[in-house]
Design an enzyme around this catalytic site. Sequence first.
Site, PDB file in Angstrom:
ATOM      1  N   GLY A   3      -9.003   4.369-105.602  1.00  0.00           N
ATOM      2  CA  GLY A   3      -7.918   4.130-104.648  1.00  0.00           C
ATOM      3  C   GLY A   3      -8.320   3.030-103.691  1.00  0.00           C
ATOM      4  CB  CYS A   4      -7.476   2.381-100.145  1.00  0.00           C
ATOM      5  SG  CYS A   4      -7.922   1.255 -98.806  1.00  0.00           S
ATOM      6  CG  PHE A   5     -11.476  -1.973-101.789  1.00  0.00           C
ATOM      7  CD1 PHE A   5     -10.845  -2.169-100.572  1.00  0.00           C
ATOM      8  CD2 PHE A   5     -11.532  -3.044-102.683  1.00  0.00           C
ATOM      9  CE1 PHE A   5     -10.286  -3.397-100.236  1.00  0.00           C
ATOM     10  CE2 PHE A   5     -10.981  -4.285-102.364  1.00  0.00           C
ATOM     11  CZ  PHE A   5     -10.353  -4.458-101.128  1.00  0.00           C
TER      12      PHE A   5
END
Length: 204
Positions: free
Chosen positions: A41-43
């Site tokens: 997902g969002c890093f």
Amino acid sequence: MYKPIFLGVVLMCISCVSNSQNKQKENQKMTAKAEIYLAGGCFWGTEHFLKQIDGVLETEVGYANGHGTAPSYEQVCTDKTGFAEAVHVTYDPRQLPLSLLVQLYFQTIDPTSVNQQGNDHGTQYRTGIYYKDPADRSLILAEMAKQAALHHKKLAVEVLPLKNFYAAEDYHQDYLTKNPSGYCHIPQALFDMARSANKQPNSH
């Protein structure tokens, strides 16, 4: 007349011991650092989580396994490049086995969700484990099998060789360290868990 033969045997043994010691040193050097690429997902949150784990040496966020070269964040966000937001993790496998690292990674994702983690949607937010060392594949698949047994739905986590990886822009690196109140899809409690998950007895 036996002295030259005896001396030769001694020299051969010394040479064998020396070669064995050199090989051990080479193996130690080889195993002091290893790397894996994790898309969760969002890093921003994935990197911050991984940084808390003892044995993680370095992290770098970027874009993995897409087409094209050196994409920008804006290009990746178009959903047309095929790149996934990922974290390049360098770790010490003597302190942090890959199996444990993968198990901790699974704590941060819904492994059955397709192209979505938290409030983030799109192919860039897909989950994946990308390896450079072919020997890592069987170990990763073993952890995948354990996860599959816990879910009724099919897992959506890619397990593939790393095709390419490009570092993200500087402002994405260590984002939550620089912006503690920034958006994150991972609960704070998991960061706390990560700090103690692999704590060494003499760590401070």
